[in-house]
Write an enzyme that holds these catalytic residues in place. Structure first.
Site, PDB file in Angstrom:
ATOM      1  CG  ASP A  52      -1.836   1.162   1.328  1.00 19.01           C
ATOM      2  OD1 ASP A  52      -1.950   1.919   0.342  1.00 19.01           O
ATOM      3  OD2 ASP A  52      -2.463   1.343   2.385  1.00 19.01           O
ATOM      4  CD  GLU A 100      -7.703  19.630  -1.410  1.00 18.29           C
ATOM      5  OE1 GLU A 100      -7.923  20.831  -1.640  1.00 18.29           O
ATOM      6  OE2 GLU A 100      -8.338  18.966  -0.564  1.00 18.29           O
ATOM      7  CD  GLU A 113      -5.200   6.669   0.249  1.00 16.82           C
ATOM      8  OE1 GLU A 113      -6.187   5.925   0.300  1.00 16.82           O
ATOM      9  OE2 GLU A 113      -4.163   6.461   0.935  1.00 16.82           O
ATOM     10  CD  GLU A 114      -1.820   5.356   3.204  1.00 15.09           C
ATOM     11  OE1 GLU A 114      -2.866   5.346   3.884  1.00 15.09           O
ATOM     12  OE2 GLU A 114      -1.393   4.366   2.612  1.00 15.09           O
ATOM     13  CD  GLU A 150     -11.948  20.075  -2.214  1.00 15.67           C
ATOM     14  OE1 GLU A 150     -12.558  19.837  -1.158  1.00 15.67           O
ATOM     15  OE2 GLU A 150     -10.763  20.462  -2.240  1.00 15.67           O
TER      16      GLU A 150
END
Length: 704
Positions: free
Chosen positions: A342, A389, A380-381, A392
């Site tokens: 991950d 963002e 992301e974490e 948006e």
């Protein structure tokens, strides 16, 4: 994705307690070698190109990508994170295998880190204040990769600083929280060092799961606004969604020292775990335990909030015919530590897929009908910040032009079977792709045939089929489906759930998630990574090149009918008692089913002839825009970004439309005529209106 056991601190001891222009800018550049778009062009999916791509996706290259990506920790905004930004730009600008254009876009966002000068600590102190036991501040350096200066200390991001001392929970409530991962949840009950990594895939006793404890997603200071220099930012005192009390994660080795010495009544059976003792609730420590009965737990948290720059990297292949229609494929880049699984397993796949497509592009062999956008999201974490963002900043452009979003975050949890989560319209293209790709391992099964052995459901339309999971908010697809209403999917290979009780791969978010962990235990040979690359690649080509978009909106009918039946069976009698009728909902579902079937028939008829490309484009827009019709930004005012009336978070027990289920759950014990029952009626009206709007979207475009 916080799946953890929680320890609340109480007086005398610890007590156990129960997470506009950018694409236009890229799609139509000032200078480009792209051919001029022609909507009349008959370009369709080229099966020879598809076969070429499937054959060129190389497992060894994916392995080497992963080795490089996970070589060092790459926390969001760290120097190594910036190095990987440059690596992506270099790959995507390569003259022989790059894309048409690539660029990094930077946002200034609020992140949370532990203090380097004052590390977070958890101590047990005696009655005179002397420290008699300290929890580990770092994870054991079992492979030489856990002890570096760039390995961030375990912390609960966005938890406030403070130094609570264990208080009497019954009188004063909880002053601080300790969080740990129980071996019952992650290790199939195994906990000794000889049974864990590096000797198996299980988490070592010192392993600590890091994570963000921010309630929402996106930059905390700029909700609904991109975190650009000109944007308004909230004062920190007005920011909501942070944990109210100091919180610190610990390993299960340290949790055992606390839990197995607690006094008091037994914890509920559902709270018991695999630490080798009976879990108790306190207060106080056992008089026959390792600590004196009047010892206390001190937690000192020194987390800091900092404004940092974090970048998204976008690489674009311009469409030859419809450059203003985008197929987005993305994954985040940042990790808590080395992040081999991950997120680097997904980024390794992304780099190989973009290499193969870029090579065909540079040779002049192929250019897609529609534009393809590759994205590497930042931060992301900490709460899906980069992708949020982006949505948006380019909300209108993305809503108007995006065909679908494909997310490959953790590409390989394990190597047993494919697992796909997604909205119903993508089911058909996923099935088509996976039926044509051979599954890794012995035998001659397709990925589809192997998948159906592990995850399946009985469909009233298709019979036994693989089951697609629904999309929550665990990765970067969240803002695309919940905020923008874009058909989305998340693709991964995973484990056989009949052989393990692990709720995720055991080293998740720890310093033990390394290249060797993947190479030795998760996917030796990287054939499952290759299978994910082939699956994602086939889906990208089908969505970007097919004349008719392979989105099947009639597959939504099964979901709506299932939701309706659950409402009728489990809520119907209750609603009748409060004079609320499900009749309008029944009618709305039937309207949708009829219009979806009629649209499918019109498409089938056109596919048999030589249709006008403009007519096909209009139909494709109906398929693309259907998901948007389920949005209502005022449906869930208590939530942030959740506006999809079918896939918002459901807290009610009835598996129906989430707003209706949640409202009924809250109203159940209130009197008729209360505000709670008025909210039930409002949520029912919201769903009916959305379904009627969706049905209208599917009607012939000349009809209102």
């Amino acid at each position: 994705m916080q799946w953890t056991k929680v320890l609340g601190l109480g007086l005398g001891a610890a007590a156990l307690l129960g997470l506009g222009i950018i694409l236009g800018h890229f799609a139509i550049p000032k200078k480009s070698n792209s051919p001029a778009p022609s909507i009349s062009a008959p370009q369709d999916l080229d099966l020879e190109i598809l076969e070429t791509v499937m054959g060129q996706l190389d497992a060894h290259r994916i392995r080497e990508n992963l080795r490089e990506l996970s070589r060092e920790p790459h926390l969001a905004s760290s120097p190594r994170d910036e190095d990987l930004v440059q690596l992506l730009l270099q790959r995507w600008k390569d003259p022989e295998s790059g894309l048409d254009s690539a660029e990094a876009f930077t946002y200034e966002v609020l992140l949370s880190f532990p203090s380097q000068e004052q590390p977070n600590v958890v101590d047990i102190v005696g009655p005179t204040g002397d420290i008699i036991h300290s929890c580990h501040r770092t994870e054991e350096n079992v492979t030489g990769e856990q002890g570096g200066a760039d390995v961030i200390q375990p912390h609960a991001a966005y938890a406030p600083s403070g130094t609570p001392q264990a208080v009497n929970a019954a009188k004063h409530g909880v002053a601080g929280v300790l969080v740990y991962t129980d071996p019952a949840d992650i290790n199939d009950g195994l906990s000794s060092p000889s049974e864990t990594f590096p000797n198996s895939w299980y988490l070592p006793p010192s392993g600590v799961e890091r994570g963000s404890y921010y309630k929402y997603f996106g930059d905390p200071l700029t909700p609904y606004l991109p975190a650009t220099p000109s944007s308004f930012r909230l004062d920190l005192a007005n920011v909501s969604g942070f944990p109210p009390i100091p919180t610190q994660p610990i390993g299960f080795q340290d949790a055992r020292d606390l839990l197995c010495n607690l006094n008091g009544t037994l914890a509920p059976a559902t709270w018991q775990g695999a630490l080798g003792c009976h879990y108790r609730l306190g207060p106080g420590f056992r008089p026959d335990g390792n600590f004196s009965a009047d010892s206390q737990v001190n937690v000192s948290v020194y987390n800091l909030l900092e404004l940092r720059n974090s970048s998204n990297v976008l690489g674009i292949i311009h469409g030859a015919v419809e450059p203003d229609r985008y197929v987005l494929y993305g994954n985040h880049r940042d990790s808590w530590v080395h992040g081999a699984v991950d997120p680097s397993s997904g980024t390794a796949v992304l780099l190989e897929l973009s290499r193969v497509l870029g090579t065909l592009l540079k040779k002049g062999t192929w250019r897609p009908r529609r534009s393809i956008v590759f994205a590497s999201w930042g931060a992301e974490e900490f709460g899906l910040i980069g992708s949020t963002e982006f949505t948006e900043e380019f909300f209108n452009k993305l809503q108007e032009r995006t065909v679908a979003y494909i997310n490959v975050d953790i590409a390989v949890f394990a190597n047993a079977t494919l697992r796909v989560q997604g909205t119903p319209p993508v089911q058909s293209v996923v099935f088509s792709a996976t039926k044509e790709i051979r599954s890794p391992g012995p035998g001659d099964l397709s990925i589809y045939d192997n998948w159906i052995r592990y995850f399946n459901r009985s469909s009233p339309v298709y019979g036994l089929v693989p089951s697609l999971g629904s999309l929550g908010a665990g990765s970067d697809y969240a803002p695309f489906i919940h905020f923008l209403g874009i058909s989305s999917m998340d693709i991964a290979y995973t484990y056989d759930q009949s052989k393990t009780s692990a709720r995720i791969y055991p080293t998740y978010h720890t310093a033990f998630d390394t290249f060797d962990y993947v190479d030795k235990f998760l996917d030796p040979g990287f054939s499952s990574h290759q299978a994910v690359a082939r699956t994602a690649g086939s889906i990208i080509l089908r969505l970007s090149d097919s004349f008719f978009l392979p989105l099947k909106v009639s597959d939504y009918s099964e979901t709506l009918r299932s939701f309706l039946q659950a409402a009728q069976q489990d809520l119907g009698a209750l609603l009748e008692q409060h004079s609320i009728s499900l009749g309008p909902l029944v009618t709305a579902v039937e309207k949708f089913e009829a219009e979806a079937a009629a649209l499918g028939q019109r498409i089938s008829t056109l596919q048999k002839g030589s249709p006008d490309p403009l007519q096909v484009r209009m139909l494709n827009d109906q398929l693309m825009l259907l998901e948007r019709s389920f949005l209502n930004p005022r449906a869930f005012p208590e939530e942030r970004y959740y506006s999809h009336v079918l896939w918002a978070a459901r807290t009610g027990s009835v598996a129906t439309f989430p707003g209706l289920s949640n409202a009924c759950s809250r109203a159940m014990d209130t009197a008729s005529g209360s505000e709670a029952w008025a909210e039930v009626q409002r949520q029912l009206s919201i769903v009916v209106t959305a379904l009627e709007g969706a049905a209208a979207t599917l009607r012939p475009v000349a009809d209102l």
